[in-house]
Design a protein around this motif. Structure first.
Motif, PDB file in Angstrom:
ATOM      1  N   UNK A   1       0.861  -1.184   0.000  1.00  0.00           N
ATOM      2  CA  UNK A   1       0.000   0.000   0.000  1.00  0.00           C
ATOM      3  C   UNK A   1       0.899   1.236   0.000  1.00  0.00           C
ATOM      4  N   UNK A   2       0.525   2.249  -0.793  1.00  0.00           N
ATOM      5  CA  UNK A   2       1.266   3.512  -0.764  1.00  0.00           C
ATOM      6  C   UNK A   2       0.278   4.677  -0.711  1.00  0.00           C
ATOM      7  N   UNK A   3       0.785   5.880  -0.913  1.00  0.00           N
ATOM      8  CA  UNK A   3      -0.122   7.034  -0.757  1.00  0.00           C
ATOM      9  C   UNK A   3      -0.508   7.647  -2.099  1.00  0.00           C
ATOM     10  N   UNK A   4      -0.334   6.878  -3.199  1.00  0.00           N
ATOM     11  CA  UNK A   4      -0.588   7.458  -4.523  1.00  0.00           C
ATOM     12  C   UNK A   4      -2.072   7.594  -4.845  1.00  0.00           C
ATOM     13  N   UNK A   5      -2.912   6.886  -4.112  1.00  0.00           N
ATOM     14  CA  UNK A   5      -4.348   6.955  -4.392  1.00  0.00           C
ATOM     15  C   UNK A   5      -4.764   6.163  -5.625  1.00  0.00           C
ATOM     16  N   UNK A   6      -3.799   5.438  -6.228  1.00  0.00           N
ATOM     17  CA  UNK A   6      -4.110   4.709  -7.473  1.00  0.00           C
ATOM     18  C   UNK A   6      -3.711   3.239  -7.336  1.00  0.00           C
ATOM     19  N   UNK A   7      -4.311   2.417  -8.176  1.00  0.00           N
ATOM     20  CA  UNK A   7      -3.898   1.026  -8.239  1.00  0.00           C
ATOM     21  C   UNK A   7      -2.920   0.896  -9.408  1.00  0.00           C
ATOM     22  N   UNK A   8      -1.704   0.437  -9.123  1.00  0.00           N
ATOM     23  CA  UNK A   8      -0.704   0.337 -10.184  1.00  0.00           C
ATOM     24  C   UNK A   8      -0.109  -1.063 -10.237  1.00  0.00           C
ATOM     25  N   UNK A   9       0.320  -1.420 -11.433  1.00  0.00           N
ATOM     26  CA  UNK A   9       0.935  -2.717 -11.652  1.00  0.00           C
ATOM     27  C   UNK A   9       2.383  -2.471 -12.059  1.00  0.00           C
ATOM     28  N   UNK A  10       3.299  -3.135 -11.374  1.00  0.00           N
ATOM     29  CA  UNK A  10       4.725  -2.942 -11.625  1.00  0.00           C
ATOM     30  C   UNK A  10       5.232  -4.161 -12.389  1.00  0.00           C
ATOM     31  N   UNK A  11       5.792  -3.971 -13.578  1.00  0.00           N
ATOM     32  CA  UNK A  11       6.239  -5.133 -14.346  1.00  0.00           C
ATOM     33  C   UNK A  11       7.637  -5.568 -13.935  1.00  0.00           C
ATOM     34  N   UNK A  12       8.086  -6.661 -14.504  1.00  0.00           N
ATOM     35  CA  UNK A  12       9.356  -7.268 -14.091  1.00  0.00           C
ATOM     36  C   UNK A  12      10.540  -6.339 -14.342  1.00  0.00           C
ATOM     37  N   UNK A  13      10.398  -5.373 -15.268  1.00  0.00           N
ATOM     38  CA  UNK A  13      11.506  -4.472 -15.576  1.00  0.00           C
ATOM     39  C   UNK A  13      11.495  -3.237 -14.680  1.00  0.00           C
ATOM     40  N   UNK A  14      10.469  -3.109 -13.824  1.00  0.00           N
ATOM     41  CA  UNK A  14      10.410  -1.946 -12.951  1.00  0.00           C
ATOM     42  C   UNK A  14       9.515  -0.831 -13.463  1.00  0.00           C
ATOM     43  N   UNK A  15       8.893  -1.011 -14.622  1.00  0.00           N
ATOM     44  CA  UNK A  15       7.960  -0.005 -15.140  1.00  0.00           C
ATOM     45  C   UNK A  15       6.590  -0.174 -14.491  1.00  0.00           C
ATOM     46  N   UNK A  16       5.875   0.938 -14.339  1.00  0.00           N
ATOM     47  CA  UNK A  16       4.555   0.876 -13.729  1.00  0.00           C
ATOM     48  C   UNK A  16       3.480   1.280 -14.723  1.00  0.00           C
ATOM     49  N   UNK A  17       2.290   0.718 -14.547  1.00  0.00           N
ATOM     50  CA  UNK A  17       1.153   1.270 -15.285  1.00  0.00           C
ATOM     51  C   UNK A  17      -0.067   1.318 -14.390  1.00  0.00           C
ATOM     52  N   UNK A  18      -0.975   2.249 -14.674  1.00  0.00           N
ATOM     53  CA  UNK A  18      -2.226   2.310 -13.938  1.00  0.00           C
ATOM     54  C   UNK A  18      -3.037   1.071 -14.266  1.00  0.00           C
ATOM     55  N   UNK A  19      -3.711   0.546 -13.261  1.00  0.00           N
ATOM     56  CA  UNK A  19      -4.676  -0.517 -13.522  1.00  0.00           C
ATOM     57  C   UNK A  19      -6.055   0.111 -13.462  1.00  0.00           C
ATOM     58  N   UNK A  20      -6.693   0.202 -14.594  1.00  0.00           N
ATOM     59  CA  UNK A  20      -8.060   0.716 -14.600  1.00  0.00           C
ATOM     60  C   UNK A  20      -9.009  -0.413 -14.304  1.00  0.00           C
ATOM     61  N   UNK A  21     -10.184  -0.061 -13.834  1.00  0.00           N
ATOM     62  CA  UNK A  21     -11.221  -1.077 -13.768  1.00  0.00           C
ATOM     63  C   UNK A  21     -11.647  -1.335 -15.192  1.00  0.00           C
ATOM     64  N   UNK A  22     -11.741  -2.604 -15.596  1.00  0.00           N
ATOM     65  CA  UNK A  22     -12.103  -2.864 -16.982  1.00  0.00           C
ATOM     66  C   UNK A  22     -13.479  -2.259 -17.294  1.00  0.00           C
ATOM     67  N   UNK A  23     -13.552  -1.531 -18.407  1.00  0.00           N
ATOM     68  CA  UNK A  23     -14.848  -1.010 -18.834  1.00  0.00           C
ATOM     69  C   UNK A  23     -15.140  -1.704 -20.148  1.00  0.00           C
ATOM     70  N   UNK A  24     -16.030  -2.675 -20.100  1.00  0.00           N
ATOM     71  CA  UNK A  24     -16.266  -3.484 -21.285  1.00  0.00           C
ATOM     72  C   UNK A  24     -15.006  -4.278 -21.571  1.00  0.00           C
ATOM     73  N   UNK A  25     -14.736  -4.502 -22.832  1.00  0.00           N
ATOM     74  CA  UNK A  25     -13.580  -5.307 -23.182  1.00  0.00           C
ATOM     75  C   UNK A  25     -12.378  -4.424 -23.444  1.00  0.00           C
ATOM     76  N   UNK A  26     -11.178  -4.954 -23.184  1.00  0.00           N
ATOM     77  CA  UNK A  26      -9.990  -4.152 -23.468  1.00  0.00           C
ATOM     78  C   UNK A  26      -9.914  -3.846 -24.962  1.00  0.00           C
ATOM     79  N   UNK A  27      -9.414  -2.650 -25.293  1.00  0.00           N
ATOM     80  CA  UNK A  27      -9.351  -2.235 -26.691  1.00  0.00           C
ATOM     81  C   UNK A  27      -7.903  -2.223 -27.154  1.00  0.00           C
ATOM     82  N   UNK A  28      -7.626  -2.701 -28.345  1.00  0.00           N
ATOM     83  CA  UNK A  28      -6.228  -2.655 -28.794  1.00  0.00           C
ATOM     84  C   UNK A  28      -5.778  -1.213 -28.994  1.00  0.00           C
ATOM     85  N   UNK A  29      -4.511  -0.947 -28.740  1.00  0.00           N
ATOM     86  CA  UNK A  29      -3.996   0.402 -28.937  1.00  0.00           C
ATOM     87  C   UNK A  29      -2.667   0.414 -29.703  1.00  0.00           C
TER      88      UNK A  29
END
Lengths: 765, 337
Positions: free
Chosen positions: B307-335
């Motif tokens: 737990x941290x104080x960022x107020x967000x849910x984040x996923x940290x990958x094996x290389x140390x990069x982070x991304x926000x985890x959104x609540x899925x809204x419908x199906x994921x869309x390719x980008x």
């Protein structure tokens, strides 16, 4: 009236413009003064018959980094007659001047760098008004030393003398420094502990030993190793977990390229230019370079040193050096020393550090010059940013506009009067660290240029971080003033980007456009489902664009995974265009993959979508030739390898591959039937595919030209970084239609912010 | 009994009586139910002895298919509600059970499910004390719907809740993720993936019980619909804290991973029916982990983040990069372009 006032706008600050004016005024014995202000440079002269000659010299003998965008001459009345010509202190007024890109070391500084008797002999931060860092060290405008990262380095007596002397090349060169007063270089181990001794000798020893060295450069850190040492390159690859992505190589000068790649005169000119970009060159067989520099590719990225530190390294090390950006996969490059030590822990064995701050990330620009001498920008950054683009005459002013670009190969654009400034390349916005750097960079531009943003322009894709940020910023501002948000369709932005680069005016009418890439979101009709496009023939101007033809759709399962696993595209194409093929045959062609499950997912619509995509066709064809792994490592890898194979094709087979055009659409059914029957080596087939596609695209364009009576076609989208396809297509179209291409901006997503801004501006009227 | 359930089984007449006597009383038999009054009459003293607060929860179960590897709708209906009650530290003691049956359901199937409910409840020490049965015409329901409600007493020493969460706390998950979601997806969509996919449906009170003595436990949730991601977003919303999850630490079976990779979906969004998330203060993390690992259903418990104080849910990958985890809204869309 006894005088004349000359107002000069453009790149006229921090480039030695005032001393240049001082020198010609003195040479012509003119009296008056010159000063920098927020609008540029203001010259006031006592009238004299030499005035005409003065203006002529002003235009013709510009310092290397200067560029005049506008000159206005008005009458002026001197209250007291000036004696001689003086340089007055800068005035802080409204900002209307340009920030200058960083420039590679000039020949004079380079000569001094290697001159035993010069007081800057081997000093790694030598520079003058003609070269050195600018954009990456400026904290705010006007460009004066206290507003740069040089402020903690007070000038020594000798440097100050040069700095204050208008006759000197270093007059008001803000980053001027020497070993007595300027920044210093030192080497640390991987823990950050300083290794005593000469930094250059330490570094060369480490490189000789096959170690990986992180080097703090101008706009970020580089990772370097011996480019002829297979094991060293492999060590770097293993540590960065990148087996395939090509790495750039630095050589000390043009003759040193001789053994590794072919160069034309134009290419040499670009390599030695002030931009000093990485240039993609055709690699030579039996090159001295290790094989794992650019696996499975026919081109290699070469650059010359772009700053004195790199010059010293390249000069002292007897072989070419790998020089790749020092970030861990997916993370943005570190800019600070402590951050670099942390991020590159376990990657670099040594760190070449210095104590001058980097304000702005600025990667090495990546460019290419094709066989016809045409220049192409693949990654626009150091040396090119933040040069501005002049709006065509009939565009409204661009003040208050901010275009956020796309999420991959991101860059944003700002409007400023009659100009658009596109930011440096900022990478893939899929992780938080890069998103934060992107946001901070936007803030920096806002402060630097004193922007008051009222128009927020973004891609239509609701999943793009760039769009979500635009939404948030627009919403936050809504209370304060009138903020507007504009969404621009991805491929429309690509087209507009190419148009405005070519100076196309608003009133110049419609063009045809081939916009070919991997995927872009399209929400064009309010009452229909959003679509995914990527192989489009468009009829467009700045205000509107409409799909009139292009690639047929296929159904892909798995979202972004489909773009990383080319075999999925292959399967999707076979399913779509040879539906009668038995499961057994499919399995034989595709290999041991869970195809039945994919069928179900397609039928039941689980994480599947229909997409028209040129990029995925390249993936499918590469997969069908068995020339790519199940999963690619970098974007466009399959297409790059396919092109490299085609370029290796020496003798063409007699057979043709059929790719007819039906109306304005590619007939991929006929293509795929013809393709799987086609015999030949992989190189031959790769070439035949490029040729067939080029012919089909040309046919499509000609059909459209006939139908719509339009005389221009835009070639845009990341697929046109494929130089073979572009060349073949241009050969087919030659003489039939005028071709508009990108030149100073990328045809890929790195260039779409420019187009977004142009579309939003056009729609504001 | 007839071969299939008919509308008469829900009419309140003879057939209904027969169903109650021969099926429900037979399997669920206990002193409270056996009184056959319109309501269960429960001893307050027994409940009050364990604490001052009663935990009360309800849930309805609709699932296709109703029988699946690792469980069935009956087991799910008992575990699901019991687990909701248990997440506040209460031992679930009494359950209600209402069934809505589609006309034509094979009796044998119904019996299998009722017997499964009874076995699950018995094993967990839960009594099913009241219930109801309705039969609807063909097409008005899909085979069988079940609603259960449950109660249990919250020990006075336990007041867990999302408001107690603070930065520095550790995020523990009690076992592998996505087993239930992947199993159901495979069956429902007919993906035809063979073999080892199995729902994790199980009662969680035994896991909760071993955490009761630990001061540092802040909050518990069972990670059902929406998976671990949804739970962390709920926690974040209620506590204002951020939750950083390490992707490499997420326990996922090879079978579930291959379903996710095939379809481009993320196990952190998949439903579980026998996994809890525990937020535990750092000093008690080891004790909590050890205690969980000694329970039958928590052998693979592990720390997945902080737990941290960022107020967000984040996923940290094996290389140390982070991304926000959104609540899925419908199906994921390719980008990817």
């Amino acid at each position: 009236m006894n005088g004349t006032e000359i107002r000069v706008k453009g790149k006229v600050q921090g480039v030695g413009f005032r001393p240049f004016v001082w020198q010609i005024a003195n040479a012509l014995e003119l009296s008056g003064d010159v000063l920098n202000d927020g609008a540029g440079v203001l010259i006031r002269l006592l009238n004299n018959r030499q005035l005409g000659l003065f203006q002529q010299k002003l235009m013709q003998e510009l310092p290397p980094l200067a560029r005049i965008d506008a000159i206005t001459v008005t009458d002026f009345s001197w209250d007291s007659i000036p004696r001689g010509f003086t340089i007055r202190a800068s005035l802080a007024t409204a900002m209307d001047t340009q920030v200058v890109p960083d420039a590679a070391t000039c020949p004079q500084c380079l000569a001094e760098l290697h001159d035993h008797n010069n007081r800057r002999y081997y000093y790694p931060f030598i520079n003058c008004t003609h070269c050195g860092p600018r954009f990456t060290i400026i904290q705010s405008l006007p460009y004066d030393r206290p507003n740069t990262v040089m402020s903690p380095f007070p000038l020594c007596k000798d440097c100050l003398t040069e700095y204050l002397s208008p006759a000197d090349r270093r007059y008001h060169a803000q980053p001027v420094a020497c070993a007595q007063c300027g920044p210093m270089v030192y080497v640390t181990d991987s823990q950050g502990a300083i290794i005593p001794g000469n930094w250059l000798a330490q570094t060369i020893t480490a490189l000789q030993q096959g170690l990986i060295v992180a080097i703090k450069s101008i706009g970020g850190f580089h990772l370097a190793c011996d480019a002829t040492n297979y094991a060293a390159v492999q060590l770097l690859r293993n540590r960065k977990r990148r087996q395939y992505k090509p790495v750039a190589v630095m050589v000390k000068d043009i003759p040193a390229i001789e053994n590794v790649a072919e160069t034309s005169v134009e290419q040499q000119k670009l390599l030695t230019s002030r931009v000093a970009p990485i240039v993609l060159l055709k690699s030579k067989a039996h090159s001295a370079l290790a094989e794992n520099i650019a696996p499975h590719l026919s081109e290699i990225g070469i650059m010359l040193p772009s700053n004195p530190l790199l010059h010293l390294l390249a000069h002292a090390f007897p072989r070419p050096l790998v020089m790749t950006s020092a970030n861990r996969s997916g993370l943005p490059p570190a800019l600070e020393n402590t951050e670099a030590l942390l991020q590159l822990k376990g990657v670099a064995d040594r760190f070449v550090m210095h104590n001058r701050e980097i304000i702005q990330r600025c990667d090495d620009s990546l460019m290419r010059i094709d066989q016809y001498g045409r220049q192409e920008v693949i990654r626009r950054s150091r040396g090119l940013v933040p040069d501005a683009l002049e709006l065509p005459d009939d565009f409204p002013d661009a003040d208050g506009y901010l275009a956020f670009g796309g999420d991959l190969k991101s860059a944003f654009a700002i409007g400023k009067g009659r100009q658009i400034v596109v930011s440096q390349y900022l990478g893939d916005l899929s992780n938080i660290e890069t998103q934060q750097q992107y946001q901070k960079t936007i803030e920096h531009y806002r402060d630097l240029y004193h922007l008051d943003i009222r128009h927020y322009v973004a891609d239509q894709h609701p999943g793009y971080f760039s769009r979500q940020l635009a939404d948030r910023q627009a919403a936050q501002q809504q209370n304060v003033s009138q903020a507007a948000i504009h969404y621009v369709q991805h491929h429309h932005a690509h087209v507009a980007s190419c148009l405005i680069e070519n100076g196309w005016r608003l009133g110049q009418g419609k063009v045809l456009a081939l916009a070919l890439d991997g995927l872009g979101f399209a929400d064009v009709e309010s009452n229909s489902q959003p679509q995914f496009w990527g192989g489009e023939l468009l009829l467009a101007d700045y205000r509107q664009s409409r799909v009139i033809g292009g690639f047929p759709a296929v159904r892909l399962v798995g979202g972004d995974i489909a773009a990383r696993q080319p075999w999925r595209s292959y399967y999707a194409h076979l399913k779509a265009f040879i539906p009668q093929m038995t499961a057994g045959e499919m399995q034989r062609l595709i290999g041991n993959k869970p195809l039945r499950q994919l069928d179900v997912a397609m039928e039941r619509n689980i994480n599947s979508c229909s997409i028209r995509s040129a990029g995925r066709l390249f993936d499918a064809v590469a997969a069908s030739l068995g020339v790519v792994d199940d999963e690619i490592e970098y974007e466009g890898q399959a297409a790059c390898q396919l092109q490299a194979l085609a370029c290796r094709c020496l003798n063409l087979p007699d057979n043709e591959i059929k790719m007819p055009v039906s109306g304005l659409s590619l007939d991929l059914t006929t293509f795929w039937h013809s393709w799987i029957e086609c015999a030949g080596s992989v190189e031959q087939k790769a070439y035949l595919f490029h040729r067939a596609l080029a012919k089909a695209l040309a046919q499509m364009v000609q059909n459209a030209q006939l139908h719509y009576q339009i005389q221009h076609v835009v070639l845009t989208g990341g697929v046109f970084h494929n130089s073979l396809l572009r060349t073949l297509l241009k050969q087919e179209l030659a003489g039939y239609i005028q071709i508009l291409e990108h030149k100073n901006y990328s045809c890929g997503d790195n260039g779409i912010a420019l187009g977004q801004l142009a579309v939003a501006l056009s729609q504001s009227q | 009994m007839p071969e299939r359930i008919t509308l008469s089984h829900g009419s309140g007449g003879k057939a209904t009586q027969q169903l109650i006597d021969e099926l429900f009383l037979h399997y669920f038999s206990n002193p409270f139910l056996n009184q056959l009054e319109d309501q269960a009459r429960l001893p307050i003293i027994q409940l009050a002895a364990a604490g001052e607060l009663l935990a009360f929860s309800t849930d309805s179960y609709v699932i296709d298919p109703i029988i699946f590897p690792g469980g069935d709708i009956g087991k799910l209906a008992v575990c699901g509600t019991a687990n909701d009650v248990a997440m506040c530290g209460a031992k679930p003691s009494f359950l209600s059970c209402s069934l809505i049956i589609e006309e034509g359901l094979p009796f044998e199937t119904l019996e299998q499910i009722v017997s499964s409910m009874a076995a699950t409840a018995n094993a967990a020490g839960i009594q099913i004390v009241t219930g109801d049965t309705k039969v609807v015409a063909r097409g008005s329901a899909d085979k069988l719907f079940i609603n259960t409600s449950g109660i249990g007493t919250i020990p006075n020493t336990i007041r867990w809740g999302a408001d107690k969460i603070a930065p520095g706390d550790q995020i523990i998950v009690s076992g592998t993720l996505g087993d239930h979601g992947a199993t159901i997806l495979n069956l429902r969509e007919g993906l035809g993936l063979s073999g080892l996919l199995k729902s994790d449906c199980q009662p969680l009170y035994p896991l909760v019980e071993v955490l009761l003595p630990l001061q540092g436990v802040k909050a518990l949730r069972d990670a059902t619909r929406g998976g671990v991601n949804a739970v962390l977003h709920e926690f974040s919303h209620r506590s204002g804290c951020g939750f950083k999850v390490n992707e490499a630490d997420l326990p996922v079976t090879a079978e579930v991973r291959s379903v996710c990779e095939l379809l481009g979906l993320e196990p952190i969004n998949f439903a579980n029916e026998g996994k809890l998330i525990a937020i535990v203060a750092k000093q008690d993390t080891d004790a909590a982990l050890k205690a969980l690992q000694q329970t039958e259903g928590g052998a693979k418990a592990t720390i997945i983040g902080e737990v941290n104080d960022s107020g967000k849910v984040t996923l940290c990958n094996a290389f140390g990069g982070h991304r926000w985890l959104d609540l899925p809204s419908g199906e994921p869309m390719p980008r990817i372009c």
